[in-house]
Design an enzyme around this catalytic site. Structure first.
Site, short mmCIF file in Angstrom:
data_model
loop_
_atom_site.label_atom_id
_atom_site.label_comp_id
_atom_site.label_asym_id
_atom_site.label_seq_id
_atom_site.Cartn_x
_atom_site.Cartn_y
_atom_site.Cartn_z
N THR A 1 0.86 -1.18 0.00
CA THR A 1 0.00 0.00 0.00
C THR A 1 0.90 1.24 0.00
O THR A 1 1.65 1.45 0.96
CB THR A 1 -0.90 0.02 1.25
OG1 THR A 1 -1.69 -1.17 1.26
CG2 THR A 1 -1.80 1.24 1.25
N ALA B 1 7.06 1.06 11.36
CA ALA B 1 6.00 1.83 10.70
C ALA B 1 6.62 2.63 9.57
O ALA B 1 7.83 2.92 9.57
CB ALA B 1 5.31 2.76 11.71
N LYS B 2 5.79 3.03 8.61
CA LYS B 2 6.31 3.76 7.46
C LYS B 2 6.87 5.13 7.86
O LYS B 2 7.67 5.70 7.13
CB LYS B 2 5.21 3.92 6.41
CG LYS B 2 4.89 2.60 5.72
CD LYS B 2 3.75 2.75 4.73
CE LYS B 2 3.46 1.40 4.06
NZ LYS B 2 2.27 1.44 3.19
N ARG B 3 6.43 5.64 9.00
CA ARG B 3 6.96 6.93 9.44
C ARG B 3 8.39 6.81 9.96
O ARG B 3 9.06 7.82 10.19
CB ARG B 3 6.06 7.53 10.52
CG ARG B 3 5.95 6.68 11.78
CD ARG B 3 5.04 7.32 12.81
NE ARG B 3 4.84 6.46 13.97
CZ ARG B 3 3.91 5.53 14.07
NH1 ARG B 3 3.08 5.33 13.05
NH2 ARG B 3 3.79 4.80 15.15
#
Length: 275
Positions: A13, A254-256
């Site tokens: 995603t 996490a993507k952050r």
């Protein structure tokens, strides 16, 4: 599992840059496909229009190739890329939505998340979501037009107290109880977008996926999705859930977390074999 008919998928995603946790799960999917002499699809799950940014989509294929991923079908691997991009596949999702209505498996719902949260003593499911209190269960599914109906939220009519069990190819026998672990969940949003649960089931059926390899944070989703497969009269794939990759503090990636993104790792000179 039937070796000749194996078909797996990797389904990122693009709401941020891919991190090493994604890579490890996708590499596990690739390994499974090779072990069974099957095929692997890359499908871009970009239905969240507010969070899926062009720069993340553009970087996706490059990052996955650097990590050692190779696929047989999908963007840059034969066939029009639109066939493997969820935002281009609305007809598939609408057809599944229609089938669920015809089976009486879903109902329209006007409750907001705030409404559900404010329900008296509303319990929460294993994933932290409030259990739907059944407010709109008896609402009619009749609308003046299909376009009007598509502008409503729709929820799965989940049976109460049923044990949903399956054998995970990695974790073994698992079970969830409806009405305890999860309740009536969204399958369609009033903005005209299917939920994750409906979209992945409809796509996995349409693409002939025989095994889904993904993170163990999606175990509850698997239980929900098995109800959708049943309502659609489709045979579910096998499931293989991978342990989550965590940082030094024990928190899931996490993507952050830029330090763990494939972009940053590559820029830092990391050998992708060390992922």
């Amino acid at each position: 599992m039937n070796n000749g008919g194996y078909k797996g998928r990797i389904a990122p995603t693009p709401t941020g840059f891919m991190h090493r946790g994604h890579a490890k799960t996708f590499l596990a999917a690739q390994r499974r496909a090779r072990e069974f002499g099957g095929r692997l699809i890359l499908r871009v799950e970009d239905l969240d229009g507010d969070r899926c940014k062009p720069e993340f989509t553009d970087a996706l294929v490059e990052d996955l190739l650097w990590a050692g991923l190779r696929w047989d079908e999908g963007p840059d691997r034969g066939g029009p890329s639109g066939e493997y991009v969820q935002s281009k596949r609305s007809a598939v999702f609408v057809e599944a939505w229609r089938d669920l209505i015809s089976q009486g498996a879903i109902f329209p719902c006007e409750c907001s998340r705030k409404d559900v949260l404010s329900a008296v003593q509303a319990p929460h499911d294993e994933g932290g979501e409030p259990l739907y209190p059944g407010t709109c269960r008896n609402r009619s599914t009749a609308f003046w037009s299909e376009s009007e109906a598509l502008e409503w939220n729709w929820r799965m009519r989940v049976p109460d107290g049923e044990t949903i069990s399956f054998t995970d190819e990695n974790l073994g026998n698992l079970r969830f109880v409806t009405g305890v672990d999860f309740g009536d969940f969204l399958v369609w949003r009033k903005d005209g977008i299917p939920s994750y649960e409906l979209a992945v089931v409809a796509d996995d059926i349409a693409m002939g996926i025989t095994e889904v390899v993904r993170g163990e944070d999606l175990l509850l989703s698997t239980a929900r999705q098995l109800l959708i497969y049943r309502a659609l009269g489709a045979t579910p794939p096998a499931f293989y859930h991978c342990p989550l990759v965590r940082d030094a503090s024990g928190n899931r990636l996490a993507k952050r977390d830029k330090a763990q993104s494939l972009r940053e790792l590559r820029a830092g000179g990391m050998d992708p074999k060390m992922l």
